[in-house]
Design a protein around this motif. Structure first.
Motif, short mmCIF file in Angstrom:
data_model
loop_
_atom_site.label_atom_id
_atom_site.label_comp_id
_atom_site.label_asym_id
_atom_site.label_seq_id
_atom_site.Cartn_x
_atom_site.Cartn_y
_atom_site.Cartn_z
N THR A 40 28.58 -56.40 -67.42
CA THR A 40 28.46 -55.56 -66.23
C THR A 40 29.49 -55.87 -65.15
O THR A 40 29.73 -55.04 -64.27
CB THR A 40 27.06 -55.70 -65.63
N CYS B 261 31.50 -66.89 -61.44
CA CYS B 261 31.32 -66.41 -62.81
C CYS B 261 30.66 -65.04 -62.78
O CYS B 261 29.75 -64.78 -61.99
CB CYS B 261 30.46 -67.38 -63.61
N TYR B 262 31.11 -64.19 -63.70
CA TYR B 262 30.67 -62.80 -63.73
C TYR B 262 30.18 -62.46 -65.13
O TYR B 262 30.60 -63.05 -66.12
CB TYR B 262 31.80 -61.86 -63.32
N SER B 263 29.32 -61.46 -65.18
CA SER B 263 28.82 -61.00 -66.48
C SER B 263 29.92 -60.24 -67.20
O SER B 263 30.57 -59.37 -66.62
CB SER B 263 27.59 -60.10 -66.27
N GLU C 81 30.20 -60.38 -74.05
CA GLU C 81 29.25 -60.09 -72.98
C GLU C 81 28.82 -61.34 -72.24
O GLU C 81 27.98 -61.27 -71.34
CB GLU C 81 28.03 -59.37 -73.53
N GLY C 82 29.38 -62.49 -72.60
CA GLY C 82 29.04 -63.73 -71.93
C GLY C 82 29.73 -63.86 -70.58
O GLY C 82 30.51 -62.99 -70.18
N PRO C 83 29.49 -64.95 -69.88
CA PRO C 83 30.08 -65.11 -68.55
C PRO C 83 31.60 -65.32 -68.61
O PRO C 83 32.11 -65.95 -69.54
CB PRO C 83 29.38 -66.35 -68.01
N GLU D 75 29.04 -58.07 -62.86
CA GLU D 75 28.34 -58.55 -61.69
C GLU D 75 28.40 -60.07 -61.59
O GLU D 75 28.40 -60.76 -62.61
CB GLU D 75 26.87 -58.09 -61.74
N GLU D 76 28.43 -60.58 -60.38
CA GLU D 76 28.50 -62.02 -60.16
C GLU D 76 27.17 -62.67 -60.53
O GLU D 76 26.10 -62.23 -60.10
CB GLU D 76 28.84 -62.31 -58.71
N ILE D 77 27.26 -63.73 -61.34
CA ILE D 77 26.04 -64.42 -61.76
C ILE D 77 26.03 -65.87 -61.31
O ILE D 77 25.00 -66.54 -61.40
CB ILE D 77 25.89 -64.37 -63.30
#
Length: 442
Positions: A303, A298-300, A327-329, A305-307
């Motif tokens: 951005t 899952c990514y942001s 802007e969610g995952p 980026e991996e979360i």
């Protein structure tokens, strides 16, 4: 001498007198058919669509304070000036809605005001002119958007390289050109759902309705998940076939039989290559390489980026997260892959069904040399559809009046004639050939 006029007896009602005065011996006025809501919308779709768009434009220009609410109907939303790209959001729905309304007006204007008069001017009969106008509109649409889509694909980094389609994911930014292309294409298919339910239903109504639903769902979901590139490739592979088919039909209506046969042969070859060779290769690449080229997790949405790595496997809420919050995952795993791949394979199943029907028709033509009915469209058109009066109104022919009399009297006897031969399966093949091949319309 005075003559007395006798008054009617009191027992005779006014309605009885009206019935006596209005009725004439042996003549009964046929009941006036009421216009249904669907027919009213068809007859007034230009006015309805232009009225809605005009009202939106008037509010947009006359009330500057309301422009934040009206701008999404006419402009692409969510521009990110720092990156020079666009992102997705709920306001994109307004742009799709206004584009679908605009397509309704443009389609009706093109068909009714341009193509039909052009067809009648060159000598096509009424029914042939309607069919030519419908196919002419599709030719104009697909001619532009297939060319535009091929321009985007050919100038991209994933040109003829299916594995490169997903290398940029999960970047959610998209160029203005690609965003406009995808949203307008989506609005076209949404409008097609409206058209297929508004106009007279044909034999392939359910196949077409399912196809339009699947295409709209696929395009919208791919857009939300940022699969812009694969949407571009799928549309290019599909649109070329939808461009060549109207080309063959238009040649048929203008009686260029030899050229139509060549165009139909090209159409079949291109269908086979684009939809049953290249398209399955794309599906195979998604199945085989997506887990390699796209790191699961899952990514942001903001951005990229991996979360998370596990992709929230314990629930399904993450599947809808991109739809609810830009802007969610946004996640990628086997579940997302198979949902997306299932839509693509469902479209492939419909294409196989249609191509099988096309091949069977072509085989009949090659085997028999002629799949044409013995009936003449030129001679029977007025009998089946009625003659057109001086004011453009349709006047029922004698045959239709006789049929109405038989139905009202419970008669099942049908007069013999060359226009009423039961053809069974041959009639179905004939109807299909009239839709896709170079035969006369039935």
């Amino acid at each position: 001498m005075t003559t007395e006029v006798s008054s009617p007896p009191p027992s005779q009602s006014v309605s009885d007198l009206n019935a006596c005065v209005s009725s004439t011996a042996g003549h009964h006025r046929p009941p006036v058919k009421e216009t249904t809501f669907r027919e009213w919308v068809v007859d007034n779709q230009i006015g309805i669509a232009l009225t809605v768009l005009s009202m939106l434009l008037a509010v947009h220009h006359l009330y500057p304070s309301l422009r934040p609410y009206t701008s999404p109907f006419f402009e692409l939303s969510y521009y990110q000036p720092a990156q020079g790209v666009y992102v997705q959001g709920w306001d994109d729905i307004y742009f799709v809605a206004s584009s679908a309304i605009a397509f309704t007006a443009i389609r009706a204007i093109t068909i009714d005001w341009i193509l039909r008069p052009l067809a009648q001017r060159v000598g096509l009969k009424r029914k042939a002119s309607v069919r030519f106008a419908e196919q002419g509109w599709l030719w104009l649409y697909y001619g532009f958007f297939w060319t535009f889509g091929m321009y985007i694909w050919s100038s991209s980094s994933y040109w003829m390289d299916f594995r490169a389609i997903f290398t940029e994911w999960p970047a959610r930014g998209v160029s203005g050109t690609m965003k406009w292309y995808l949203l307008v294409q989506l609005s076209f298919w949404v409008q097609q759902i409206f058209v297929v339910n508004l106009e007279e239903r044909r034999k392939d109504y359910y196949q077409m309705f399912i196809h339009h639903i699947l295409t709209s769902a696929l395009l919208s979901s791919a857009y939300i998940y940022g699969f812009y590139n694969v949407s571009n490739v799928v549309l290019c592979l599909m649109d070329i076939v939808d461009l060549l088919l109207p080309t063959a039909k238009i040649l048929k209506y203008f009686k260029f039989e030899s050229t139509c046969t060549v165009a139909f042969a090209v159409f079949m070859v291109v269908w086979l290559i684009s939809r049953h060779i290249l398209y399955p290769q794309l599906c195979w690449s998604i199945y085989k390489h997506i887990s390699i080229d796209m790191a699961y997790g899952c990514y942001s949405g903001a951005t990229g980026e991996e979360i998370a790595v596990d992709g929230y496997p314990d629930n399904l809420t993450y599947l809808f997260s991109p739809f609810l919050n830009i802007e969610g995952p946004i996640c990628m795993n086997d579940t997302v892959k198979w949902i997306f791949l299932s839509f693509l394979l469902a479209l492939q199943a419909l294409s196989i069904i249609w191509f099988t029907m096309i091949v069977r028709v072509a085989a009949v033509v090659l085997r028999t040399g002629n799949a044409e009915d013995t009936r003449s469209d030129d001679e029977d058109e007025e009998v089946r559809t009625g003659k057109e009066g001086p004011n453009g109104n349709t006047i029922a022919s004698e045959s239709s009046n006789n049929a109405e009399w038989r139905r009202s009297n419970g008669s099942t006897v049908r007069p013999r004639g060359r226009g009423r031969v039961r053809l069974g399966e041959q009639s179905d093949r004939k109807a299909l050939l009239g839709r896709i091949g170079c035969d006369k319309p039935t």
